[in-house]
Design a protein around this motif. Structure first.
Motif, PDB file in Angstrom:
ATOM      1  N   HIS A  45      49.232  28.712  32.763  1.00  0.00           N
ATOM      2  CA  HIS A  45      49.034  29.746  33.776  1.00  0.00           C
ATOM      3  C   HIS A  45      47.832  29.476  34.674  1.00  0.00           C
ATOM      4  N   ILE A  46      47.404  28.229  34.713  1.00  0.00           N
ATOM      5  CA  ILE A  46      46.429  27.825  35.724  1.00  0.00           C
ATOM      6  C   ILE A  46      47.220  27.119  36.821  1.00  0.00           C
ATOM      7  N   PHE A  47      47.224  27.732  37.995  1.00  0.00           N
ATOM      8  CA  PHE A  47      48.077  27.226  39.077  1.00  0.00           C
ATOM      9  C   PHE A  47      47.242  26.687  40.227  1.00  0.00           C
ATOM     10  N   PRO A  48      47.279  25.385  40.454  1.00  0.00           N
ATOM     11  CA  PRO A  48      46.671  24.899  41.699  1.00  0.00           C
ATOM     12  C   PRO A  48      47.441  25.501  42.871  1.00  0.00           C
ATOM     13  N   CYS A  49      46.715  25.986  43.857  1.00  0.00           N
ATOM     14  CA  CYS A  49      47.391  26.691  44.948  1.00  0.00           C
ATOM     15  C   CYS A  49      46.554  26.556  46.202  1.00  0.00           C
ATOM     16  N   ASP A  50      47.162  26.119  47.299  1.00  0.00           N
ATOM     17  CA  ASP A  50      46.397  26.085  48.544  1.00  0.00           C
ATOM     18  C   ASP A  50      47.124  26.761  49.699  1.00  0.00           C
ATOM     19  N   ASN A  51      48.068  27.621  49.352  1.00  0.00           N
ATOM     20  CA  ASN A  51      48.795  28.357  50.374  1.00  0.00           C
ATOM     21  C   ASN A  51      48.608  29.853  50.119  1.00  0.00           C
ATOM     22  N   TYR A  52      48.014  30.553  51.100  1.00  0.00           N
ATOM     23  CA  TYR A  52      47.633  31.939  50.878  1.00  0.00           C
ATOM     24  C   TYR A  52      48.839  32.855  50.721  1.00  0.00           C
ATOM     25  N   ASP A  53      49.921  32.562  51.435  1.00  0.00           N
ATOM     26  CA  ASP A  53      51.122  33.402  51.280  1.00  0.00           C
ATOM     27  C   ASP A  53      51.679  33.291  49.865  1.00  0.00           C
ATOM     28  N   GLU A  54      51.714  32.067  49.388  1.00  0.00           N
ATOM     29  CA  GLU A  54      52.173  31.858  48.014  1.00  0.00           C
ATOM     30  C   GLU A  54      51.247  32.579  47.043  1.00  0.00           C
ATOM     31  N   PHE A  55      49.942  32.430  47.275  1.00  0.00           N
ATOM     32  CA  PHE A  55      48.953  33.091  46.424  1.00  0.00           C
ATOM     33  C   PHE A  55      49.194  34.589  46.375  1.00  0.00           C
ATOM     34  N   LYS A  56      49.305  35.202  47.529  1.00  0.00           N
ATOM     35  CA  LYS A  56      49.488  36.662  47.599  1.00  0.00           C
ATOM     36  C   LYS A  56      50.759  37.098  46.886  1.00  0.00           C
ATOM     37  N   ALA A  57      51.782  36.284  46.997  1.00  0.00           N
ATOM     38  CA  ALA A  57      53.061  36.643  46.373  1.00  0.00           C
ATOM     39  C   ALA A  57      52.975  36.573  44.859  1.00  0.00           C
ATOM     40  N   ARG A  58      52.177  35.634  44.364  1.00  0.00           N
ATOM     41  CA  ARG A  58      52.212  35.364  42.924  1.00  0.00           C
ATOM     42  C   ARG A  58      51.064  35.988  42.118  1.00  0.00           C
ATOM     43  N   VAL A  59      49.933  36.271  42.793  1.00  0.00           N
ATOM     44  CA  VAL A  59      48.733  36.593  42.003  1.00  0.00           C
ATOM     45  C   VAL A  59      48.884  37.888  41.195  1.00  0.00           C
ATOM     46  N   LYS A  60      49.724  38.805  41.697  1.00  0.00           N
ATOM     47  CA  LYS A  60      49.863  40.083  40.983  1.00  0.00           C
ATOM     48  C   LYS A  60      50.575  39.909  39.640  1.00  0.00           C
ATOM     49  N   ASP A  61      51.270  38.780  39.476  1.00  0.00           N
ATOM     50  CA  ASP A  61      51.936  38.519  38.198  1.00  0.00           C
ATOM     51  C   ASP A  61      51.019  37.852  37.177  1.00  0.00           C
ATOM     52  N   GLY A  62      49.771  37.643  37.556  1.00  0.00           N
ATOM     53  CA  GLY A  62      48.822  37.076  36.608  1.00  0.00           C
ATOM     54  C   GLY A  62      48.689  35.580  36.742  1.00  0.00           C
ATOM     55  N   GLY A  63      47.685  35.054  36.073  1.00  0.00           N
ATOM     56  CA  GLY A  63      47.416  33.623  36.128  1.00  0.00           C
ATOM     57  C   GLY A  63      46.111  33.341  36.853  1.00  0.00           C
ATOM     58  N   PHE A  64      45.562  32.152  36.568  1.00  0.00           N
ATOM     59  CA  PHE A  64      44.333  31.699  37.231  1.00  0.00           C
ATOM     60  C   PHE A  64      44.761  30.744  38.344  1.00  0.00           C
ATOM     61  N   PHE A  65      44.403  31.062  39.576  1.00  0.00           N
ATOM     62  CA  PHE A  65      44.758  30.221  40.710  1.00  0.00           C
ATOM     63  C   PHE A  65      43.563  29.364  41.084  1.00  0.00           C
ATOM     64  N   LEU A  66      43.777  28.055  41.024  1.00  0.00           N
ATOM     65  CA  LEU A  66      42.715  27.107  41.349  1.00  0.00           C
ATOM     66  C   LEU A  66      42.877  26.731  42.817  1.00  0.00           C
ATOM     67  N   CYS A  67      41.995  27.304  43.638  1.00  0.00           N
ATOM     68  CA  CYS A  67      42.218  27.251  45.088  1.00  0.00           C
ATOM     69  C   CYS A  67      41.026  26.649  45.821  1.00  0.00           C
ATOM     70  N   PRO A  68      41.301  25.930  46.891  1.00  0.00           N
ATOM     71  CA  PRO A  68      40.202  25.480  47.754  1.00  0.00           C
ATOM     72  C   PRO A  68      39.534  26.682  48.415  1.00  0.00           C
ATOM     73  N   TRP A  69      38.192  26.706  48.376  1.00  0.00           N
ATOM     74  CA  TRP A  69      37.465  27.870  48.881  1.00  0.00           C
ATOM     75  C   TRP A  69      36.313  27.385  49.748  1.00  0.00           C
ATOM     76  N   ASP A  70      36.142  28.078  50.886  1.00  0.00           N
ATOM     77  CA  ASP A  70      35.093  27.654  51.823  1.00  0.00           C
ATOM     78  C   ASP A  70      33.699  28.120  51.418  1.00  0.00           C
ATOM     79  N   GLY A  71      33.619  28.863  50.296  1.00  0.00           N
ATOM     80  CA  GLY A  71      32.307  29.259  49.782  1.00  0.00           C
ATOM     81  C   GLY A  71      31.720  30.496  50.437  1.00  0.00           C
ATOM     82  N   THR A  72      32.483  31.149  51.329  1.00  0.00           N
ATOM     83  CA  THR A  72      31.904  32.295  52.030  1.00  0.00           C
ATOM     84  C   THR A  72      32.290  33.627  51.377  1.00  0.00           C
TER      85      THR A  72
END
Lengths: 494, 494
Positions: free
Chosen positions: B420-447
């Motif tokens: 349940h650790i999901f590499p993810c770099d697409n925000y639409d995909e992230f938004k669709a899936r995050v409510k079902d749980g799991g750790f999303f490993l995402c590129p982040w600009d640090g802001t």
């Protein structure tokens, strides 16, 4: 953190100042910036942990289980048991708000008036009320009984005059709370626990005691009987060191804790409570220590054996290290707590004074000649006696010595206690002598009036009616001249 | 105290309700009558004690000593560290008075307006302020450093929405506070302690973790860096299970803790603090348990093995007792915690369900045929698998089985986490899936802006930047489209 090793006031000059200084200089505790609250430092807390572990094991052997109840108690709970509220409402910390906010003038934070609690909450001074309010949900049938719970926690009583360990606004303690189906079982539990305390305090803390029952005046607020262990400090004053209460059905009734008994009838549960606190630390310090500092019973000493080499330069140090690290490990294998102090930034004389101040029971010192001869110097803290012995077989010698110190400091304190229990049935004699300390075993008519007069005249109080004393023919009350109902220990106390 | 064994909600139906019910039905804890404060019951507290003992030993092995600081903190202390007050002033219990008195209308007790404190006192939400105020008196030279203190105590944060163990107004924890002469040493200590926590949680609690560093937004109030251990619950949500903070010189400066360094120059002391709390109990329950009740790791189970005989009448019971008491003792000799349950007032079926609910790792059952054949039935709680084996050699088998259960429940949870650790770099995909749980490993600009947007859109937060992950070429931030500075774990959390 320079340790002021000198200038410890002598007991004979000012016993009270000696105690206050010793607690701080031995690094046990210090005052905090919150009035009446203390900081317990690592060395002091290490002793408290040993006390906790030993007591906790004993509790569990009797079937007691640990729990945790909330620290905050609704104000209204306190009022439910009539005597209890009189005893505890007077001196408690009251939480009235649940939020701070930034001050409008930027000066810091202020209480947010909008965050006022509907009902104020009290920081527990003791937990009978909140626990019995919960026991109502746990206890329905005789099958649910007994309930045997204990908690280790902090409590708060707003004391006006405080002294480190002896009387602080916040202190640490354990409080046991049991519920039973019958009066007999509850009374037996209350007595069992005071005997458990006495066994612990005499055998582990090496403090001899008088065990007995309190007068009605001195009872816990809400109890039918309070049992007590009373220790005698070196100034002859009493220190109440632990209590166990038979609470009857007072809390069962106040909180409506009813159960169906074996005959299918409803009855209220019977209660006990019992506690000892960080006050025991005060008893430990004052009973054994001397003008050089702490004297600790080996059973509770954080460091039981310290080993100090006397060397010059790194080469010599290496030779000592090899020999003495092995000795330290060998002693540790026997379950002893050992410190090997080869630090080069303190002189041996400083180390010796410091370990004396800290009450380390056994000190081993090895100098150059010892290294050559295969010998070592052994000092025992209780008598400060030194002898040089062969290092061969030193482990057995140290073990024997620790057992002997444990026994010796108890015997010394017991001899002192016995020599300062004075049968007395003349009030003039009592008044003349009681200020010099000692436990006076006096015929007492059992009335609060007599107690009050004695207290007014002399500051002394009835400490207890001792269990293990001859109570036949108690004689004539020394104050009222009426027939006595018992012989009671009367003394000044902390 | 009738135990409602049935009707435990299933995880799939309502994970949240399942948890709430399980905590109560397994006799771990319950709500008290003080809002947001819980009663920790004997079975729950026994697990907490095992957690404490194991951690305490590990702390001490790194040189940490236990202490005790006052529970009450002067209001003004909170204001001394600018970030700290913002983080903690909002939700604290405020003591304003120190006495109650009888109400004039006889209705109970009321706050005595004459007993108002000059300065209000706060019940500690955490103790950096009061401890660093004291460290000023302890620390003068580099020789006084490091100071490595820890305390086990209660703390209070006025939470609006509470859940047993996970978020309560009062909770139990340990808080370590260290002071160091150099930045490097303090940073190393902060990291050492998060690794210590991770080692404990993975090996004793059998909970796999992601270890990393918090974003600035999620840092402790007053910290330069916060390290965290993040566990994944069975619903895929994160549970922050422990944190360790590198505090820089913020508290040293706020409380003027200066020392003379080796070059004889004045400098401010460097700080860390680190803590875990009764929240760990929530992590333990939610990670392993199932629809039948608790599943406990053998290393922390208060009862590791339960032995139940199935008999009719006193004669038969005696035959079982002889055999099984001996087996219980034999297992205890190997250091196992064993309960022999021959009670005659509960049916075997009830006992089985109860011990399943309580998560006892191994159950041994002996019936009449087993007694004749020299066999016994062994059930393991984690898989509910049963087998009947020879009683000869059962001790080794039980020991092996306990070790296997400890390992198996970790592996099971680790497999779940990894899946349940999901590499993810697409925000639409992230938004669709995050409510079902799991750790999303995402590129982040640090802001903080990106963090805020993600939280607004999805309730998910940056849990940490994991230590043990490939941070080369982090890619493009999925929200802002700017170059990422790292890959972060983003998830919903408790």
């Amino acid at each position: 953190m320079a340790i002021e090793l000198k200038n410890l006031t002598k007991r004979a000059d000012n016993y009270s100042a000696w105690y206050n200084e010793l607690v701080v200089k031995a690094d046990l505790a210090e005052q905090s910036d919150v009035r009446g609250c203390m900081v317990i430092k690592p060395y002091g807390y290490a002793i408290w942990e040993k006390i906790q572990q030993s007591l906790d094991r004993r509790f569990k052997e009797t079937g007691v289980q640990n729990v945790y109840f909330p620290m905050l108690i609704p104000k209204s709970f306190l009022s439910k048991e009539a005597d209890h509220v009189e005893g505890f409402a007077k001196e408690c910390a009251v939480v009235t708000h649940y939020r701070l906010k930034n001050a409008s003038d930027g000066s810091g934070v202020v209480v947010d008036p909008e965050a006022k609690l509907e009902e104020e909450l009290i920081i527990r001074p003791t937990s009978e009320t909140t626990i019995w309010n919960t026991y109502r949900k746990w206890i329905h049938s005789w099958r649910d009984l007994p309930v045997l719970c204990n908690q280790w926690c902090n409590v708060m009583r707003w004391e006006m005059r405080t002294r480190l360990f002896l009387r602080t606004s916040e202190f640490l303690w354990q409080e046991g709370h049991t519920a039973h189906a019958t009066r007999e079982e509850a009374e037996a539990r209350a007595k069992q626990m005071i005997r458990l305390y006495a066994d612990f305090v005499e055998n582990e803390m090496a403090i001899p005691l008088v065990v007995g029952v309190k007068s009605e005046t001195e009872r816990f607020a809400g109890a039918l009987d309070t049992y007590t262990i009373e220790a005698m400090m070196q100034d002859g004053k009493a220190l109440q060191s632990g209590t166990s209460h038979f609470l009857g059905q007072n809390f069962g009734k106040a909180f409506d804790v009813q159960f169906v008994d074996k005959e299918n009838k409803l009855d209220f549960a019977w209660a006990t409570s019992w506690g000892v606190s960080t006050r025991l630390m005060g008893a430990l310090i004052m009973t054994h220590s001397d003008d050089n500092g702490l004297v600790l019973p080996p059973n509770l000493a954080p460091i039981q054996v310290v080993i100090v080499p006397i060397y010059k330069g790194d080469d010599e140090r290496t030779a000592f290290d090899e020999k003495l690290q092995a000795l330290a490990d060998s002693l540790r294998c026997r379950g002893l707590s050992v410190k090997y102090d080869n630090a080069d930034n303190k002189r041996p004389g400083f180390k010796f004074a410091d370990y004396e101040l800290k009450g380390v029971p056994v000190r081993l010192v090895m100098g150059r000649r010892d290294l050559q001869n295969g010998t070592i110097e052994v000092m025992r803290r209780d008598t400060l006696e030194k002898e040089t012995v062969a290092i061969q077989g030193i482990e057995e010698r140290v073990e024997t010595l620790l057992a002997d110190i444990q026994k010796n400091i108890f015997t010394k304190a017991k001899t002192f206690l016995d020599a300062h229990i004075f049968p007395c049935d003349n009030y003039d004699e009592f008044k003349a002598r009681v200020k010099d300390g000692g436990f006076f075993l006096c015929p007492w008519d059992g009335t609060a009036e007599t107690e009050a007069k004695i207290k007014d005249d002399t500051q002394a109080t009835v400490r207890c009616i001792p269990f293990d004393s001859d109570q036949s023919n108690p004689g004539i009350d020394m104050v009222s001249g009426k027939p006595a109902v018992c012989r009671a220990i009367i003394a000044r106390s902390y």
